[in-house]
Structure formats: structure tokens, C-alpha cells
Motif scaffolding. Sequence first.
Motif, short mmCIF file in Angstrom:
data_model
loop_
_atom_site.label_atom_id
_atom_site.label_comp_id
_atom_site.label_asym_id
_atom_site.label_seq_id
_atom_site.Cartn_x
_atom_site.Cartn_y
_atom_site.Cartn_z
N VAL A 30 0.82 -1.21 0.00
CA VAL A 30 0.00 0.00 0.00
C VAL A 30 0.86 1.27 0.00
O VAL A 30 0.35 2.36 0.28
CB VAL A 30 -0.97 0.01 1.19
N GLY A 31 2.14 1.14 -0.31
CA GLY A 31 2.98 2.32 -0.51
C GLY A 31 3.61 2.91 0.73
O GLY A 31 4.10 4.04 0.69
N LEU A 32 3.66 2.15 1.83
CA LEU A 32 4.22 2.70 3.07
C LEU A 32 5.69 3.07 2.92
O LEU A 32 6.13 4.11 3.41
CB LEU A 32 4.04 1.70 4.22
N PHE A 33 6.46 2.22 2.24
CA PHE A 33 7.87 2.57 2.05
C PHE A 33 8.04 3.62 0.97
O PHE A 33 8.89 4.52 1.09
CB PHE A 33 8.71 1.34 1.71
N LEU A 34 7.28 3.53 -0.10
CA LEU A 34 7.41 4.52 -1.17
C LEU A 34 7.16 5.93 -0.65
O LEU A 34 7.76 6.90 -1.13
CB LEU A 34 6.45 4.19 -2.31
N GLU A 35 6.31 6.05 0.34
CA GLU A 35 6.06 7.35 0.95
C GLU A 35 7.34 7.89 1.59
O GLU A 35 7.67 9.07 1.44
CB GLU A 35 4.96 7.21 1.99
N LEU A 36 8.10 7.03 2.27
CA LEU A 36 9.38 7.44 2.85
C LEU A 36 10.40 7.75 1.76
O LEU A 36 11.19 8.70 1.90
CB LEU A 36 9.92 6.35 3.77
N ALA A 37 10.41 6.95 0.70
CA ALA A 37 11.34 7.18 -0.39
C ALA A 37 11.09 8.54 -1.05
O ALA A 37 12.03 9.27 -1.41
CB ALA A 37 11.23 6.06 -1.42
N GLU A 38 9.82 8.90 -1.22
CA GLU A 38 9.48 10.23 -1.72
C GLU A 38 10.08 11.32 -0.85
O GLU A 38 10.68 12.28 -1.35
CB GLU A 38 7.96 10.41 -1.71
#
Length: 357
Positions: A162-170
Motif C-alpha cells: 500500500v505504498g508505506l515505504f514509497l512514501e518514505l522514499a518520496e
Amino acid sequence: MARRLLGRLAYGSRYDRVPWGQRVYVRPGERLMREAQWRYLISRAPVLPLAAYQQARPLGEIEEFLSCMMCGESRQQPLYEPTGGNGWRYHVVRCPSCGFLYRNPNVRPERLGDLYSTGYSNFLTGKYAANRQRRYDLTMRAFSPVFDEGKERRLLDFGSGVGLFLELAEQRGFDAYGVDLSPESVEQANERLSRARTYFGAPQDVPEIAAGGFDVITLWSVLAHLPRPLEDFERFRGLLAPGGVLLILTVNARSLLLKAYGAGWSGFTKNHLMFYSSRTVRTLLARTGFAGVAFAPHYGDTIEAGTTNLPAGLAARLRRNVDRSDGGNMMRVLAFADEEAIGRYGGGPLRVHRLRA
């Protein structure tokens, strides 16, 4: 319940402040006892030809029998039969040649999506999601400076949920992409994200991802879900740019908790297919073209975050036993695509093990 009662009788209440997952590392003598328990299990478990093993096991509609993916050994050493809610049950075997643990029979690759087609995103956003971003942050710190700055760097999160890590990567400035097999998760991730995008399917199905050139690829609790790891890791190696790295967080098949709790180990979940140790993950990386690997121990999220305050003596004993035994219940791995990557990130506290196929 019986194990907890025995622990209470043996140790009293002295270790009640220690999180359950870390108690085996701090109670006196337990590490040696559990290691001996594991050796006894291995010495007593039978080793069967594949044909004999197949005759003794039912085969489900979406399953197939396997030989060892790491070394090709066909013989099987049955060890565990994990079970869980909703009636799921499977068999875990050990390769008698290289020690690899895997589910057998396993899920056929073309039916893998059946495990994630409905309801999986609810699991990811329920209890499982609590403190996930803290875990990601602690792991990125362990492999600093790889993740310190993402500006002008491409990142692929494989199995992005659900994008939890991608949010940090952003937030760290990465040009970030994700792929996942759950259409519900992909939809929820893209609602969450600002610049990063995640896609349903495999990397080769998405032109922006298939083009490669990634500086970082991440697999957060994904490795155990892959039915054809050699093929996947050859693909990951091809997607990395020169100097690129691949991060893995997965359950640790050498965990003292596995040796203590057997079929009740937390790593045996409904959708997990294969279980790696530091030894077998090196085999996987060497066979798929990676140049080196480094490991970071996992002492427990609450311990590392400082939210569990242990007396200094217990904290030191925990770290010492994790270091001496297996690296913790989760395995943190950083794989280096080539010598350029080793030269760029291999200094400081990271001990790089060079790999040869």
C-alpha cells in the motif's frame, strides 16, 4: 501456552519487561539449549527421496513439488507442518545438502496471484501496518549512507503493498516506483503517494520499470513470497544501474525463535514460500550475478528504537547473543551489483562478503 508456563517456572518474572521475541536471547543458557534442540531435530528427521516424499503428501490445486532451488538437491527432509487461521496448512522441508528451508509442495508461479487477489491490502493496513515505517527507517539507518539522500536516484520497491515505504522514499527525494500483485494495494498506494507511482504486475510489464537503470531496489518482507527466486534475482540484477544495490528484509531461517518454537514460528505465515539464512541468501545472490553482500543484525524494533528500556546488562546480553547466533529474527541484507557498488558503499561498519558463483 505450555512453553510460556515452562518459561515462567524456569525463569520467574525476571524477564517480563523483555519483548517476547527477544526473551530467548537474554534468558541465561537458552541460546545454547535452543541450538542443541535444533541439532537434535536435524539429526533425527528422516531424509526421503523426492518420489517417496511425493507419495506421502497431498498436492493442492495451485501447488507443485520442488527440488531445492539453491543447489538442485531432490531429497527432502521434512521438518514442520505450520497451520493457521482459516484452515491453512503446509509442509516445510530442509534441503539435506545446503540447508535451505522451503515449503513443499509449493505454489505454482502462475497461481501466485491467487494469494493476493482479494483482501490482502486489508491485512497490510491492519495490525501488520503498525510501526512498519519505523522498521523501514531503522533498516535504512543500519545501511547508511545508501538511503540518506535520494536526489537524482531511481528506486524500485518490489512488492510495494500500500505504498508505506514509497512514501518514505518520496520524502528522501528518490525518483521512486513500485510494483505489486495486489490490485487493491496498488490502488491504495497511488492514493497515498504524491510523486512516486506503483503498478500492478511484474517489472517487465511496465515500460518505465523495464527500462532499468535503478540505483536501489528494495524487497521489504517479499523474498519469502517468491516461487522462482533465481529468475527474479537475475531480473533484479539486470534492472540495477552500475553501482546499484538491492536491499532485502526477510524472516531469518537461522533465527533462534525458529529453533525454539518450530512450527509455531512467526515466519511461517500463510503466504510465505521459502525461508532464507545468511548462507542460502549468499547462494542466491552469487548465482544471479551479484558481487558482494553485507548483513546488519536485527535486535528487535522496539529495542533499536529505544521504546523498550532494558537494564544495561540485559541489553548487552541480547546484542551479544544475537551477534553470536543468527543476526535476529529478521534478516537485513544489502546486495552489491558490482565492484563499483562495493567501493561506493562498502566502507565503514559494513563488512562486505564478496561473492563468487
